[in-house]
Design a protein around this motif. Sequence first.
Motif, PDB file in Angstrom:
ATOM      1  N   GLY A   1       0.812  -1.303  -0.091  1.00 35.32           N
ATOM      2  CA  GLY A   1      -0.086  -0.007   0.212  1.00 35.32           C
ATOM      3  C   GLY A   1       1.011   1.297   0.006  1.00 35.32           C
ATOM      4  N   TYR A   2       2.055   1.131  -0.302  1.00 33.00           N
ATOM      5  CA  TYR A   2       2.958   2.433  -0.430  1.00 33.00           C
ATOM      6  C   TYR A   2       2.625   3.280  -1.441  1.00 33.00           C
ATOM      7  CZ  TYR A   2       5.176   0.214   3.677  1.00 33.00           C
ATOM      8  OH  TYR A   2       5.070  -0.268   5.014  1.00 33.00           O
ATOM      9  N   ALA A   3       3.316   4.231  -1.621  1.00 29.99           N
ATOM     10  CA  ALA A   3       3.120   5.120  -2.533  1.00 29.99           C
ATOM     11  C   ALA A   3       3.687   4.924  -4.035  1.00 29.99           C
ATOM     12  CB  ALA A   3       3.718   6.753  -2.300  1.00 29.99           C
ATOM     13  N   TYR A   4       2.986   5.195  -5.267  1.00 28.64           N
ATOM     14  CA  TYR A   4       3.835   4.840  -6.612  1.00 28.64           C
ATOM     15  C   TYR A   4       4.969   5.892  -6.585  1.00 28.64           C
ATOM     16  CZ  TYR A   4      -0.238   1.848  -7.573  1.00 28.64           C
ATOM     17  OH  TYR A   4      -1.056   0.852  -7.678  1.00 28.64           O
ATOM     18  N   GLY A   5       5.819   5.436  -7.423  1.00 28.87           N
ATOM     19  CA  GLY A   5       6.930   6.614  -7.279  1.00 28.87           C
ATOM     20  C   GLY A   5       8.226   5.973  -8.057  1.00 28.87           C
ATOM     21  N   PRO A   6       9.248   6.229  -7.652  1.00 26.75           N
ATOM     22  CA  PRO A   6      10.731   5.794  -8.069  1.00 26.75           C
ATOM     23  C   PRO A   6      10.896   4.546  -8.026  1.00 26.75           C
ATOM     24  CG  PRO A   6      10.865   7.940  -7.088  1.00 26.75           C
ATOM     25  CD  PRO A   6       9.325   7.436  -6.659  1.00 26.75           C
ATOM     26  N   VAL A   7      10.102   3.708  -7.292  1.00 28.55           N
ATOM     27  CA  VAL A   7      10.454   2.153  -7.153  1.00 28.55           C
ATOM     28  C   VAL A   7      10.501   1.508  -8.317  1.00 28.55           C
ATOM     29  CG1 VAL A   7       7.907   1.658  -7.054  1.00 28.55           C
ATOM     30  CG2 VAL A   7       9.553   0.237  -5.711  1.00 28.55           C
ATOM     31  N   PHE A   8       9.826   2.090  -9.404  1.00 25.41           N
ATOM     32  CA  PHE A   8       9.889   1.434 -10.826  1.00 25.41           C
ATOM     33  C   PHE A   8      11.360   1.704 -11.505  1.00 25.41           C
ATOM     34  CE2 PHE A   8       5.479   2.090 -10.409  1.00 25.41           C
ATOM     35  CZ  PHE A   8       5.033   0.703 -10.289  1.00 25.41           C
ATOM     36  N   ALA A   9      12.247   2.667 -10.833  1.00 22.91           N
ATOM     37  CA  ALA A   9      13.464   3.050 -11.492  1.00 22.91           C
ATOM     38  C   ALA A   9      14.121   1.652 -11.271  1.00 22.91           C
ATOM     39  CB  ALA A   9      14.151   4.074 -10.906  1.00 22.91           C
ATOM     40  N   THR A  10      14.195   1.086 -10.115  1.00 22.69           N
ATOM     41  CA  THR A  10      14.978  -0.156  -9.813  1.00 22.69           C
ATOM     42  C   THR A  10      14.551  -1.183 -10.730  1.00 22.69           C
ATOM     43  OG1 THR A  10      13.467  -0.748  -8.160  1.00 22.69           O
ATOM     44  CG2 THR A  10      15.493   0.541  -7.295  1.00 22.69           C
ATOM     45  N   VAL A  11      13.261  -1.428 -11.054  1.00 23.77           N
ATOM     46  CA  VAL A  11      12.794  -2.452 -11.834  1.00 23.77           C
ATOM     47  C   VAL A  11      13.465  -2.239 -13.282  1.00 23.77           C
ATOM     48  CG1 VAL A  11      10.768  -3.532 -12.892  1.00 23.77           C
ATOM     49  CG2 VAL A  11      10.883  -2.833 -10.337  1.00 23.77           C
ATOM     50  N   ALA A  12      13.654  -0.888 -13.718  1.00 28.68           N
ATOM     51  CA  ALA A  12      13.830  -0.498 -15.075  1.00 28.68           C
ATOM     52  C   ALA A  12      15.454  -0.801 -15.149  1.00 28.68           C
ATOM     53  CB  ALA A  12      13.917   0.873 -15.396  1.00 28.68           C
ATOM     54  N   LEU A  13      16.212  -0.570 -14.191  1.00 27.84           N
ATOM     55  CA  LEU A  13      17.591  -0.546 -14.197  1.00 27.84           C
ATOM     56  C   LEU A  13      17.831  -2.178 -14.150  1.00 27.84           C
ATOM     57  CD1 LEU A  13      20.492   0.508 -14.276  1.00 27.84           C
ATOM     58  CD2 LEU A  13      20.318   0.740 -11.844  1.00 27.84           C
ATOM     59  N   ALA A  14      17.261  -3.164 -13.309  1.00 30.55           N
ATOM     60  CA  ALA A  14      17.406  -4.466 -13.355  1.00 30.55           C
ATOM     61  C   ALA A  14      16.971  -4.961 -14.845  1.00 30.55           C
ATOM     62  CB  ALA A  14      16.810  -5.284 -12.285  1.00 30.55           C
ATOM     63  N   CYS A  15      15.800  -4.503 -15.121  1.00 22.99           N
ATOM     64  CA  CYS A  15      15.535  -5.229 -16.550  1.00 22.99           C
ATOM     65  C   CYS A  15      16.435  -4.893 -17.538  1.00 22.99           C
ATOM     66  CB  CYS A  15      14.155  -4.617 -16.989  1.00 22.99           C
ATOM     67  SG  CYS A  15      13.515  -5.295 -18.398  1.00 22.99           S
TER      68      CYS A  15
ATOM     69  N   ALA B   1      14.047 -11.186 -18.235  1.00 21.31           N
ATOM     70  CA  ALA B   1      13.405  -9.955 -18.209  1.00 21.31           C
ATOM     71  C   ALA B   1      12.094  -9.672 -18.578  1.00 21.31           C
ATOM     72  CB  ALA B   1      14.363  -8.850 -19.083  1.00 21.31           C
ATOM     73  N   TRP B   2      11.466 -10.252 -19.416  1.00 19.72           N
ATOM     74  CA  TRP B   2      10.374 -10.088 -20.254  1.00 19.72           C
ATOM     75  C   TRP B   2       9.436 -10.790 -19.124  1.00 19.72           C
ATOM     76  CZ3 TRP B   2      10.979 -12.086 -25.650  1.00 19.72           C
ATOM     77  CH2 TRP B   2      11.752 -10.871 -26.473  1.00 19.72           C
ATOM     78  N   TRP B   3       9.679 -11.974 -18.522  1.00 20.81           N
ATOM     79  CA  TRP B   3       8.904 -12.637 -17.558  1.00 20.81           C
ATOM     80  C   TRP B   3       8.834 -11.975 -16.235  1.00 20.81           C
ATOM     81  CZ3 TRP B   3       5.684 -16.468 -17.410  1.00 20.81           C
ATOM     82  CH2 TRP B   3       5.569 -17.600 -18.385  1.00 20.81           C
TER      83      TRP B   3
ATOM     84  N   ALA C   1       8.499   0.778 -22.820  1.00 20.69           N
ATOM     85  CA  ALA C   1       9.511   1.557 -23.075  1.00 20.69           C
ATOM     86  C   ALA C   1      10.671   1.175 -22.245  1.00 20.69           C
ATOM     87  CB  ALA C   1       9.228   3.001 -22.474  1.00 20.69           C
ATOM     88  N   ILE C   2      10.767   0.363 -21.359  1.00 24.15           N
ATOM     89  CA  ILE C   2      11.550  -0.178 -20.477  1.00 24.15           C
ATOM     90  C   ILE C   2      12.364  -1.377 -21.566  1.00 24.15           C
ATOM     91  CG2 ILE C   2      12.351  -1.847 -18.895  1.00 24.15           C
ATOM     92  CD1 ILE C   2      10.622  -0.272 -16.963  1.00 24.15           C
ATOM     93  N   LEU C   3      11.539  -2.247 -22.196  1.00 22.14           N
ATOM     94  CA  LEU C   3      11.801  -3.311 -23.080  1.00 22.14           C
ATOM     95  C   LEU C   3      12.688  -2.593 -24.374  1.00 22.14           C
ATOM     96  CD1 LEU C   3       8.967  -5.848 -22.592  1.00 22.14           C
ATOM     97  CD2 LEU C   3      11.286  -6.064 -21.538  1.00 22.14           C
ATOM     98  N   ALA C   4      11.792  -1.628 -24.862  1.00 21.80           N
ATOM     99  CA  ALA C   4      12.484  -1.235 -26.126  1.00 21.80           C
ATOM    100  C   ALA C   4      13.670  -0.461 -25.959  1.00 21.80           C
ATOM    101  CB  ALA C   4      11.502  -0.011 -26.436  1.00 21.80           C
ATOM    102  N   ALA C   5      13.983   0.154 -24.659  1.00 23.18           N
ATOM    103  CA  ALA C   5      15.409   0.671 -24.215  1.00 23.18           C
ATOM    104  C   ALA C   5      16.401  -0.332 -24.114  1.00 23.18           C
ATOM    105  CB  ALA C   5      15.153   1.852 -23.305  1.00 23.18           C
ATOM    106  N   SER C   6      16.071  -1.391 -23.536  1.00 24.64           N
ATOM    107  CA  SER C   6      16.919  -2.495 -23.292  1.00 24.64           C
ATOM    108  C   SER C   6      17.044  -3.145 -24.385  1.00 24.64           C
ATOM    109  CB  SER C   6      16.247  -3.252 -22.204  1.00 24.64           C
ATOM    110  OG  SER C   6      15.934  -2.654 -20.956  1.00 24.64           O
TER     111      SER C   6
END
Length: 406
Positions: free
Chosen positions: A100-114, A126-128, A170-175
């Motif tokens: 239940g925490y706020a949406y935000g920069p948490v997705f930056a870690t996912v993008a970098l790992a992917c 990465a796709w899975w 966008a993450i997948l395309a950039a990767s």
Amino acid sequence: MDAHPTRKPGHGGPPWPRSWQWARHGPGAGLPWRSTLLVTVFVMVGTGFAGRNQPDRLALDALGRVLLLLGCALLLLRHRHPVPVVFGVSAAALAYLAAGYAYGPVFATVALACFAAVVHGHRRAAWWALGLLWAGHLLCAHWLYHRLPPGGDGPAPWGQELPVAAFVVAILAASELARVRREQWAKERAERAAAERRRADEERLRIARELHDVLAHSLSVINVQAGVGLALLDSDPGQARTALTTIKAASKEALGEVRQVLDTLRAPGDAPRAPAPGLDRLPELVEQAAAAGLTVRTRVEGRRRHVPPGTELAAFRIVQEALTNVVRHSGSRTAEVVVAYGPDALRLRIDDEGPATGGDAGGSGNGLAGMRERAAALGGTIEAGPRPDGGFRVGATLPVRTEESP
């Protein structure tokens, strides 16, 4: 060089040697500390600001900070273990959102790992990971919302899934773009290395031909004159002295040419100190052959004109090698050299009347192979073999481009 083999693109590993990767020596060497630290600061500070604008989500507490730090800490291993990291970071992000925490920069870690997983060749992983994260988000936001914090929360609007989908794409395309560029760079590096090896091999072959032609000719003259000097040392000292003088001159010339060839190895970028030999030195070959007991007649057909230095050098070496073979392998004491200038080619013909002595008139094969290589390098041909009326003939055709003529 690192002993580890390379992996092919798309087969579970990066298309470059492991020695190019970050992690190599020791438990902490090569880890991306700086980039991970920057991402951690961005995520922690950015999440605090994002939470102020989302009063319907839980305020960031100790558990939320632990989940954020866990996802950031896993990024330290994204180059060593990209598959576990991308799944671990996605799981930490899903747990953070489900809490239940706020949406935000948490997705930056996912993008970098992917990004790291795709670049290292683990595209499916990465796709899975992204697919499972998205599916978990849909499940939490639209079906399990009443069982998850914050209390009294309703279902999320379906319209917000469009930005989420765009973010995933966008993450997948950039990767994928980064992966393709990495593979192109690796291919270009391999091609440049292969071209450098090819040039080095060609240079070694050229030097080997030069040394063979210089030494074979000079040593043949020296060998003949040494035999003459020994035979006449007592009966005709004057003639023996002449033979020794010829040996001295031939050895001096050979040493000069060998030194010139070796200078190109010591300083490959410098210009040669002396011009490469050409057909203007044909009289020298005739004199050296005469000193070895061979009478050489020369004839020029057509109007003499300028030919490129490379063609001049090849013509000189071909005549030199052919006369050396006559001295070493033919019983004839006469030879004829014909140089014919055509509109588009320089033609050479070297004849001797034979017969062969102690071996083939054409030599052992290395000399003829060297002549063929020289001619082939210029797009020309060599024909060598017995003449119908006896003896041996070497014929060469070396193309001369019209634009290189004066």
